[in-house]
Design a protein around this motif. Structure first.
Motif, PDB file in Angstrom:
ATOM      1  N   ARG A  78       0.907  -1.044  -0.162  1.00 38.90           N
ATOM      2  CA  ARG A  78       0.043  -0.068   0.029  1.00 38.90           C
ATOM      3  C   ARG A  78       0.872   1.146  -0.174  1.00 38.90           C
ATOM      4  O   ARG A  78       1.841   1.349   0.646  1.00 38.90           O
ATOM      5  CB  ARG A  78      -0.861   0.134   1.123  1.00 38.90           C
ATOM      6  N   SER A  79       0.454   2.337  -0.654  1.00 39.68           N
ATOM      7  CA  SER A  79       1.160   3.590  -0.730  1.00 39.68           C
ATOM      8  C   SER A  79       0.235   4.695  -1.143  1.00 39.68           C
ATOM      9  O   SER A  79      -0.343   4.344  -2.196  1.00 39.68           O
ATOM     10  CB  SER A  79       2.283   3.497  -1.625  1.00 39.68           C
ATOM     11  N   ALA A  80       0.208   5.988  -0.592  1.00 38.55           N
ATOM     12  CA  ALA A  80      -0.554   6.871  -1.108  1.00 38.55           C
ATOM     13  C   ALA A  80       0.326   7.467  -2.254  1.00 38.55           C
ATOM     14  O   ALA A  80      -0.021   8.317  -2.984  1.00 38.55           O
ATOM     15  CB  ALA A  80      -0.747   7.979   0.156  1.00 38.55           C
ATOM     16  N   ASP A  81       1.738   7.411  -2.314  1.00 37.66           N
ATOM     17  CA  ASP A  81       2.423   7.776  -3.378  1.00 37.66           C
ATOM     18  C   ASP A  81       2.307   7.089  -4.559  1.00 37.66           C
ATOM     19  O   ASP A  81       2.757   5.945  -4.667  1.00 37.66           O
ATOM     20  CB  ASP A  81       3.813   7.882  -2.871  1.00 37.66           C
ATOM     21  N   ALA A  82       1.368   7.476  -5.701  1.00 37.95           N
ATOM     22  CA  ALA A  82       1.238   6.804  -6.948  1.00 37.95           C
ATOM     23  C   ALA A  82       2.474   6.496  -7.648  1.00 37.95           C
ATOM     24  O   ALA A  82       2.494   5.389  -8.243  1.00 37.95           O
ATOM     25  CB  ALA A  82       0.297   7.608  -7.394  1.00 37.95           C
ATOM     26  N   ARG A  83       3.456   7.442  -7.746  1.00 34.35           N
ATOM     27  CA  ARG A  83       4.648   7.113  -8.385  1.00 34.35           C
ATOM     28  C   ARG A  83       5.575   6.073  -7.821  1.00 34.35           C
ATOM     29  O   ARG A  83       5.810   4.870  -8.738  1.00 34.35           O
ATOM     30  CB  ARG A  83       5.492   8.479  -8.432  1.00 34.35           C
ATOM     31  N   GLN A  84       5.608   5.917  -6.360  1.00 33.32           N
ATOM     32  CA  GLN A  84       6.422   4.930  -5.808  1.00 33.32           C
ATOM     33  C   GLN A  84       5.602   3.582  -6.213  1.00 33.32           C
ATOM     34  O   GLN A  84       6.050   2.504  -6.454  1.00 33.32           O
ATOM     35  CB  GLN A  84       6.557   5.312  -4.292  1.00 33.32           C
ATOM     36  N   LEU A  85       4.208   3.425  -6.159  1.00 31.41           N
ATOM     37  CA  LEU A  85       3.394   2.127  -6.177  1.00 31.41           C
ATOM     38  C   LEU A  85       3.541   1.970  -7.726  1.00 31.41           C
ATOM     39  O   LEU A  85       3.467   0.618  -8.080  1.00 31.41           O
ATOM     40  CB  LEU A  85       2.108   2.619  -5.964  1.00 31.41           C
ATOM     41  N   ASP A 103      -7.091   0.868  -5.623  1.00 31.64           N
ATOM     42  CA  ASP A 103      -6.811   2.310  -5.231  1.00 31.64           C
ATOM     43  C   ASP A 103      -5.765   2.369  -4.168  1.00 31.64           C
ATOM     44  O   ASP A 103      -6.143   1.825  -3.049  1.00 31.64           O
ATOM     45  CB  ASP A 103      -8.070   3.000  -4.681  1.00 31.64           C
ATOM     46  N   GLY A 104      -4.547   2.661  -4.354  1.00 33.56           N
ATOM     47  CA  GLY A 104      -3.506   3.001  -3.364  1.00 33.56           C
ATOM     48  C   GLY A 104      -3.005   1.469  -2.820  1.00 33.56           C
ATOM     49  O   GLY A 104      -1.965   1.526  -1.851  1.00 33.56           O
ATOM     50  N   PHE A 105      -3.032   0.372  -3.755  1.00 30.15           N
ATOM     51  CA  PHE A 105      -2.350  -0.934  -3.131  1.00 30.15           C
ATOM     52  C   PHE A 105      -2.066  -1.643  -4.406  1.00 30.15           C
ATOM     53  O   PHE A 105      -2.732  -1.733  -5.839  1.00 30.15           O
ATOM     54  CB  PHE A 105      -3.376  -1.656  -2.386  1.00 30.15           C
ATOM     55  N   ALA A 106      -1.493  -2.731  -4.338  1.00 36.14           N
ATOM     56  CA  ALA A 106      -1.065  -3.669  -5.412  1.00 36.14           C
ATOM     57  C   ALA A 106      -0.893  -5.281  -4.613  1.00 36.14           C
ATOM     58  O   ALA A 106      -0.501  -5.052  -3.334  1.00 36.14           O
ATOM     59  CB  ALA A 106       0.369  -3.353  -6.263  1.00 36.14           C
ATOM     60  N   ARG A 107      -1.362  -6.098  -5.203  1.00 34.98           N
ATOM     61  CA  ARG A 107      -1.413  -7.429  -4.494  1.00 34.98           C
ATOM     62  C   ARG A 107      -1.198  -8.383  -5.443  1.00 34.98           C
ATOM     63  O   ARG A 107      -1.339  -8.626  -6.720  1.00 34.98           O
ATOM     64  CB  ARG A 107      -2.650  -7.483  -4.365  1.00 34.98           C
ATOM     65  N   TYR A 108      -0.189  -9.454  -5.136  1.00 29.29           N
ATOM     66  CA  TYR A 108       0.281 -10.489  -5.879  1.00 29.29           C
ATOM     67  C   TYR A 108       0.163 -11.670  -4.980  1.00 29.29           C
ATOM     68  O   TYR A 108       0.295 -11.714  -3.450  1.00 29.29           O
ATOM     69  CB  TYR A 108       1.683 -10.195  -6.234  1.00 29.29           C
ATOM     70  N   ARG A 109       0.429 -12.974  -5.494  1.00 28.27           N
ATOM     71  CA  ARG A 109       0.671 -14.067  -4.583  1.00 28.27           C
ATOM     72  C   ARG A 109       1.904 -14.037  -3.667  1.00 28.27           C
ATOM     73  O   ARG A 109       2.899 -13.599  -4.279  1.00 28.27           O
ATOM     74  CB  ARG A 109       0.827 -15.367  -5.378  1.00 28.27           C
ATOM     75  N   HIS A 110       1.605 -14.446  -2.597  1.00 29.58           N
ATOM     76  CA  HIS A 110       2.689 -14.353  -1.635  1.00 29.58           C
ATOM     77  C   HIS A 110       3.961 -15.029  -2.017  1.00 29.58           C
ATOM     78  O   HIS A 110       3.893 -16.283  -2.623  1.00 29.58           O
ATOM     79  CB  HIS A 110       2.436 -14.829  -0.255  1.00 29.58           C
ATOM     80  N   ASP A 111       5.099 -14.217  -2.272  1.00 26.69           N
ATOM     81  CA  ASP A 111       6.406 -14.776  -2.438  1.00 26.69           C
ATOM     82  C   ASP A 111       7.492 -13.968  -1.958  1.00 26.69           C
ATOM     83  O   ASP A 111       7.644 -12.745  -2.088  1.00 26.69           O
ATOM     84  CB  ASP A 111       6.716 -14.690  -4.150  1.00 26.69           C
ATOM     85  N   HIS A 112       8.273 -14.611  -0.972  1.00 28.38           N
ATOM     86  CA  HIS A 112       9.225 -13.977  -0.128  1.00 28.38           C
ATOM     87  C   HIS A 112      10.540 -13.134  -0.919  1.00 28.38           C
ATOM     88  O   HIS A 112      11.045 -12.085  -0.654  1.00 28.38           O
ATOM     89  CB  HIS A 112      10.028 -14.765   0.957  1.00 28.38           C
ATOM     90  N   VAL A 113      10.629 -13.693  -2.075  1.00 27.59           N
ATOM     91  CA  VAL A 113      11.872 -13.171  -2.825  1.00 27.59           C
ATOM     92  C   VAL A 113      11.096 -11.831  -3.555  1.00 27.59           C
ATOM     93  O   VAL A 113      11.508 -10.694  -3.592  1.00 27.59           O
ATOM     94  CB  VAL A 113      12.068 -14.017  -4.362  1.00 27.59           C
ATOM     95  N   LEU A 114       9.875 -11.895  -4.140  1.00 25.00           N
ATOM     96  CA  LEU A 114       9.156 -10.731  -4.662  1.00 25.00           C
ATOM     97  C   LEU A 114       8.997  -9.668  -3.298  1.00 25.00           C
ATOM     98  O   LEU A 114       9.309  -8.488  -3.660  1.00 25.00           O
ATOM     99  CB  LEU A 114       7.945 -10.842  -5.213  1.00 25.00           C
ATOM    100  N   ASP A 115       8.712 -10.203  -2.252  1.00 24.52           N
ATOM    101  CA  ASP A 115       8.520  -9.331  -0.954  1.00 24.52           C
ATOM    102  C   ASP A 115       9.725  -8.430  -0.758  1.00 24.52           C
ATOM    103  O   ASP A 115       9.813  -7.462  -0.559  1.00 24.52           O
ATOM    104  CB  ASP A 115       8.330  -9.973   0.216  1.00 24.52           C
TER     105      ASP A 115
END
Length: 160
Positions: A78-85, A103-115
């Protein structure tokens, strides 16, 4: 006797059952599973389409079944900073990761490398159980994978 779900139909207010599925199963056109009430079902649909939360399926006997996106292990940024997101979405998309954008978030299947990659880009990651409804994009129904841009000399594998 197994209920055979054979046709995708318009959403209906009155349904006779609920089929709660994770994203992996909602991408398949033929599989066996159970409704939330325990009724055994077989799904026999045309290939090339993803079942979405709220879709309805008709059984051979006429029963209508609503599809729900199951909660599954996901990583949410989650981020309010659209550029960073947007930067995070760019880097995840560059790895061909199915990605849900809201709105204000991105979600993907959990993966510790991507995290770790996302954290390296300066954003916090929350691992949670939530419905996963990625963008259709390259994962949507009827995708022909025709490109009208130049890939240059690099290659990347595409798995369909």
């Amino acid at each position: 006797m197994m209920l055979r779900l054979v046709e995708r139909v318009a959403a209906a207010e009155r349904v006779d059952g609920v089929l709660c599925l994770p994203f992996d199963l909602r991408q398949k056109s033929r599989f066996r599973t159970r409704l939330t009430d325990g009724t055994e079902v077989g799904v026999f649909l045309d290939r090339g389409h993803i079942l979405r939360d709220g879709d309805c399926l008709r059984a051979e006997c006429g029963r209508l079944i609503r599809v729900e996106a199951a909660e599954e292990s996901v990583s949410t940024v989650r981020s309010a900073d659209a550029r960073q997101l947007a930067r995070v979405c760019y880097h995840l998309g560059n790895r061909h990761v199915p990605l849900q954008v809201g709105d204000g978030f991105a979600r993907y299947r959990h993966d510790h490398v991507l995290d770790a990659m996302v954290q390296g880009l300066g954003l916090a990651v929350v691992c949670e159980e939530a419905p996963f409804e990625p963008e259709a994009g390259a994962y949507g129904g009827g995708h022909s994978h025709a490109h009208d841009h130049d890939h240059g000399s690099h290659e990347h594998g595409h798995h369909h």
